[in-house]
Design a protein around this motif. Structure first.
Motif, PDB file in Angstrom:
ATOM      1  N   UNK A 146       6.738  10.123  -1.059  1.00  0.00           N
ATOM      2  CA  UNK A 146       7.960   9.823  -0.307  1.00  0.00           C
ATOM      3  C   UNK A 146       8.329   8.344  -0.373  1.00  0.00           C
ATOM      4  N   UNK A 147       7.313   7.466  -0.383  1.00  0.00           N
ATOM      5  CA  UNK A 147       7.604   6.026  -0.388  1.00  0.00           C
ATOM      6  C   UNK A 147       7.463   5.417  -1.785  1.00  0.00           C
ATOM      7  N   UNK A 148       7.410   6.275  -2.808  1.00  0.00           N
ATOM      8  CA  UNK A 148       7.204   5.768  -4.178  1.00  0.00           C
ATOM      9  C   UNK A 148       8.338   4.847  -4.623  1.00  0.00           C
ATOM     10  N   UNK A 149       9.521   4.981  -4.012  1.00  0.00           N
ATOM     11  CA  UNK A 149      10.655   4.139  -4.413  1.00  0.00           C
ATOM     12  C   UNK A 149      10.825   2.922  -3.529  1.00  0.00           C
ATOM     13  N   UNK A 210      -6.081   3.626   1.548  1.00  0.00           N
ATOM     14  CA  UNK A 210      -4.656   3.403   1.857  1.00  0.00           C
ATOM     15  C   UNK A 210      -4.109   2.191   1.104  1.00  0.00           C
ATOM     16  N   UNK A 211      -4.886   1.118   1.079  1.00  0.00           N
ATOM     17  CA  UNK A 211      -4.403  -0.111   0.429  1.00  0.00           C
ATOM     18  C   UNK A 211      -4.229   0.107  -1.069  1.00  0.00           C
ATOM     19  N   UNK A 212      -5.172   0.817  -1.682  1.00  0.00           N
ATOM     20  CA  UNK A 212      -5.081   1.062  -3.134  1.00  0.00           C
ATOM     21  C   UNK A 212      -3.793   1.823  -3.450  1.00  0.00           C
ATOM     22  N   UNK A 213      -3.511   2.804  -2.609  1.00  0.00           N
ATOM     23  CA  UNK A 213      -2.340   3.647  -2.820  1.00  0.00           C
ATOM     24  C   UNK A 213      -1.038   2.893  -2.525  1.00  0.00           C
ATOM     25  N   UNK A 214      -1.026   2.182  -1.407  1.00  0.00           N
ATOM     26  CA  UNK A 214       0.220   1.529  -0.965  1.00  0.00           C
ATOM     27  C   UNK A 214       0.613   0.374  -1.873  1.00  0.00           C
ATOM     28  N   UNK A 215      -0.384  -0.332  -2.419  1.00  0.00           N
ATOM     29  CA  UNK A 215      -0.066  -1.544  -3.170  1.00  0.00           C
ATOM     30  C   UNK A 215      -0.331  -1.404  -4.676  1.00  0.00           C
ATOM     31  N   UNK A 295       7.815  -0.802   5.742  1.00  0.00           N
ATOM     32  CA  UNK A 295       8.271  -0.782   4.343  1.00  0.00           C
ATOM     33  C   UNK A 295       9.579  -1.555   4.238  1.00  0.00           C
ATOM     34  N   UNK A 296       9.829  -2.117   3.055  1.00  0.00           N
ATOM     35  CA  UNK A 296      10.999  -2.987   2.888  1.00  0.00           C
ATOM     36  C   UNK A 296      12.296  -2.261   3.194  1.00  0.00           C
ATOM     37  N   UNK A 297      12.516  -1.094   2.611  1.00  0.00           N
ATOM     38  CA  UNK A 297      13.784  -0.385   2.813  1.00  0.00           C
ATOM     39  C   UNK A 297      13.699   0.590   3.980  1.00  0.00           C
ATOM     40  N   UNK A 298      12.616   1.323   4.096  1.00  0.00           N
ATOM     41  CA  UNK A 298      12.513   2.361   5.141  1.00  0.00           C
ATOM     42  C   UNK A 298      12.363   1.767   6.530  1.00  0.00           C
TER      43      UNK A 298
END
Ligand code: NAP
Length: 439
Positions: A146-149, A210-215, A295-298
């Protein structure tokens, strides 16, 4: 009646989570098949002891003590045995024999995640792990899909239910840490050996995932700064409440720029911290978990719910099973690990945050000015100061308590300030130093 292709499902582990997954699969197999577009045939559940009591009970003929043979005949292997070995070897073997894999094993992912992802990518296998962080709470898929973009800036998580239960009991009922831990053990929230929870190891494994995935960066467990809750006192909890905060064990990861070197990177850390009572995470009570994403946009998002429990965690595992089965039928490679950003993981000394410091000081005139100048000499700006007694007493041995809130400061500046406070002639004791997050 639709004829589905049959997929053979092997479960490794028939404990709290495994028995629930197996039972739900047997009970709701037809419905899950409709959602997955494939029949889901449970071919076996590997356990250690065939005679152990299982909740819910499982048909005896499904149980086996030979996981290595079980995986050979499986299209999808669900690993719910926990620990590093033999889980790691079995999953690598499963991948190499052509199976897709699902695991809830945060300890394994935090220590051998890259090895498993590489092995899966080599052969185009899928690796799903929604249940590894936050139990029933959907958090892996939202971060990955969902947050891939979007660009995640920061994640603040309460990802360990045991420690949240303990801190919540201290906050709401004035229990000591020892009494709250005893209650958590009695209710089955804490293990007989609670070290992994109360020393922050469990939360550190989850924040590494979580960090590996998010960043989009490999954040190894060794790079996660970890402090547990064993030093948290009732006095800290009470003084936090008076100042409008609650103490929570936070798992934090964020993109940041080192204030001193200017280096861009990520930070991943676990420690007890103060958060304002108005922050959504302050309302996470009992053994619940929550993950707050900036998140920047969300903007701000929060995911909340049961962080553990056999049945609850089985929900996340079965969600993975439906996704894996669907993709297995359609074909094509699994979702690869994304580590293209490859950012450096910065040490704890790189972070900038606010602090609350509690001091016992000599209760006499001039002390406040002396303390204030110590802070300013080290570049730490004081935002708020409260005192328990009027500084100006006649008795030279009188002691006052000062609670000092700072503006943002670096760990380095704060450490230097605390060292100076400890050797100051007006400071009788540095009672506590807590970071303040979520402002
Ligand atoms: P558990 O209750 O201890 O169950 C472990 C199961 O694995 C048992 O059935 C055990 O067999 C079997 N097992 C262990 N070693 C084995 C071996 N060498 N060969 C064959 N079978 C073996 O564990 P759990 O609580 O279900 O947790 C499973 C996984 O889910 C862990 O990775 C955990 O971190 C994760 N998880 C759990 C929760 C939760 O709420 N419990 C939440 C999120 C994630 P026996 O029954 O015969 O001893």
């Amino acid at each position: 009646m639709i004829e589905y292709r049959n997929l053979r499902i092997a479960i490794l582990g028939g404990g709290s989570v495994g028995a629930q997954v197996a039972s739900l699969l047997l009970e709701h197999g037809d419905e899950l098949a409709s959602r997955a577009g494939a029949g889901l045939e449970l071919i076996g559940v590997a356990v250690r002891d065939l005679d152990a009591k299982r909740t819910p009970p499982l048909p005896r003929e499904l149980l086996t003590t030979d996981p290595a043979s079980l995986i050979l005949g499986a299209d999808i292997v669900i690993e719910l045995m926990g620990g590093i070995e033999p889980a790691r070897t079995l999953l690598l073997d499963a991948i190499n024999s052509g199976a897709d894999i699902i695991t809830a094993n945060k300890a394994l992912l935090a220590t051998h995640g890259p090895e498993l992802f590489d092995a899966a990518e080599q052969v185009g296998a899928q690796l799903y792990y929604e249940a590894a962080v936050g139990g029933a709470i959907p958090i892996i898929r939202p971060l990955r899909d969902s947050l891939a973009g979007d660009r995640v800036k920061r994640i603040l998580g309460i990802v360990n239910g045991t420690t949240n239960y303990i801190l919540d009991l201290m906050e709401r009922e004035g229990a000591s840490l020892e009494d709250a831990l005893a209650k958590a053990t009695e209710l089955g929230y804490a293990e007989a050996d609670p070290t992994a929870d109360i020393e922050g190891y469990d939360a550190a494994q989850k924040v590494s995932i979580l960090a590996s995935l998010a960043f989009h960066t490999n954040v190894p467990l060794e790079a996660v700064h970890r402090e547990g809750i064993t030093a948290v006192t009732m006095e800290q909890v009470e003084s936090a409440r008076k100042a409008g905060f609650v103490v929570k064990l936070l798992a934090i990861c964020e993109r940041l720029t080192d204030a001193e070197t200017g280096e861009d990177g990520v930070s991943a850390r676990v420690y007890p911290a103060l958060i304002p009572v108005t922050h959504p995470l302050a309302a996470v009570h009992g053994a619940n978990n929550a993950v707050f994403i900036e998140a920047e946009a969300a903007g701000d998002l929060m995911f909340y719910g049961a962080g553990a429990g056999g049945l609850q965690t089985a929900s996340a595992v079965l969600g993975d099973l439906v996704s894996a089965a669907r993709r297995h039928v359609i074909g094509g490679p699994g979702v690869a690990e994304s580590n293209h950003a490859n950012l450096p993981v910065l040490p704890i000394s790189s972070i900038t945050t606010r602090y609350q410091i509690t001091l016992k000081v000599a209760d006499r005139p001039g002390v406040l000015a002396a303390i204030a100048s110590l802070f300013s000499e080290h570049g730490v700006s004081v935002e708020a100061l409260t005192q328990s007694a009027g500084l100006g007493a006649i008795d030279p041995d009188a002691t006052a308590t000062l609670v000092i809130g700072t503006h943002e400061a670096t760990e380095h500046a704060l450490a230097a300030t605390v060292a100076a406070l400890k050797s100051s002639e007006v400071v009788r004791a540095v009672v506590s130093v807590l970071r303040v997050e979520g402002l």
